[in-house]
Scaffold this motif. Structure first.
Motif, PDB file in Angstrom:
ATOM      1  N   ASP A  35      39.724  27.953  43.664  1.00  0.00           N
ATOM      2  CA  ASP A  35      39.191  29.179  43.084  1.00  0.00           C
ATOM      3  C   ASP A  35      39.964  30.369  43.648  1.00  0.00           C
ATOM      4  OD1 ASP A  35      37.212  27.869  41.627  1.00  0.00           O
ATOM      5  OD2 ASP A  35      35.833  27.885  43.322  1.00  0.00           O
ATOM      6  N   CYS A  37      39.962  34.651  43.724  1.00  0.00           N
ATOM      7  CA  CYS A  37      39.147  35.845  43.499  1.00  0.00           C
ATOM      8  C   CYS A  37      40.079  37.033  43.272  1.00  0.00           C
ATOM      9  CB  CYS A  37      38.272  36.088  44.728  1.00  0.00           C
ATOM     10  SG  CYS A  37      37.379  37.647  44.691  1.00  0.00           S
ATOM     11  N   LYS A  38      39.840  37.784  42.216  1.00  0.00           N
ATOM     12  CA  LYS A  38      40.595  39.013  41.970  1.00  0.00           C
ATOM     13  C   LYS A  38      39.637  40.188  42.096  1.00  0.00           C
ATOM     14  CE  LYS A  38      43.342  41.561  38.625  1.00  0.00           C
ATOM     15  NZ  LYS A  38      43.738  41.709  37.223  1.00  0.00           N
ATOM     16  N   VAL A  39      40.047  41.184  42.892  1.00  0.00           N
ATOM     17  CA  VAL A  39      39.240  42.382  43.081  1.00  0.00           C
ATOM     18  C   VAL A  39      40.020  43.558  42.500  1.00  0.00           C
ATOM     19  CG1 VAL A  39      38.129  43.898  44.759  1.00  0.00           C
ATOM     20  CG2 VAL A  39      38.231  41.440  45.194  1.00  0.00           C
ATOM     21  N   TYR A  48      44.218  39.723  45.324  1.00  0.00           N
ATOM     22  CA  TYR A  48      43.741  38.368  45.110  1.00  0.00           C
ATOM     23  C   TYR A  48      43.418  37.728  46.452  1.00  0.00           C
ATOM     24  CZ  TYR A  48      45.653  38.883  40.432  1.00  0.00           C
ATOM     25  OH  TYR A  48      45.919  39.311  39.161  1.00  0.00           O
ATOM     26  N   PHE A  50      41.907  33.806  48.333  1.00  0.00           N
ATOM     27  CA  PHE A  50      41.436  32.429  48.236  1.00  0.00           C
ATOM     28  C   PHE A  50      41.015  31.979  49.615  1.00  0.00           C
ATOM     29  CE2 PHE A  50      45.891  32.154  49.197  1.00  0.00           C
ATOM     30  CZ  PHE A  50      45.996  31.115  50.100  1.00  0.00           C
ATOM     31  N   LEU A  53      37.524  35.909  52.126  1.00  0.00           N
ATOM     32  CA  LEU A  53      37.682  37.280  51.660  1.00  0.00           C
ATOM     33  C   LEU A  53      37.219  38.205  52.775  1.00  0.00           C
ATOM     34  CD1 LEU A  53      38.250  39.176  49.235  1.00  0.00           C
ATOM     35  CD2 LEU A  53      35.866  38.895  48.598  1.00  0.00           C
TER      36      LEU A  53
END
Length: 64
Positions: A35, A37-39, A48, A50, A53
């Protein structure tokens, strides 16, 4: 990937136990989905992440 840290939790999730196992995965082209994650920020920038965070809270606590 070849692990370079001490905890290597991400490598454990990918079932990579040691250097020879990592090389085997690379040579054989073993793939595992992960997975990402883009913020997106209000100023138009994004980043980004992984595995974990972080947002700098610990550094702010240390400064005080």
């Amino acid at each position: 990937m070849i692990a370079a840290g001490t905890g290597n939790s991400f490598m454990r999730e990918l079932h990579v136990k040691n250097l020879s196992n990592a090389i085997y995965h690379i040579v054989r082209g073993v793939h595992y989905p992960i997975d990402i994650c883009k913020v997106d920020f209000a100023d138009g920038n994004s980043c980004y992440a992984f595995n974990s965070l972080h947002w700098g809270l610990a550094s702010k606590v240390n400064e005080r």
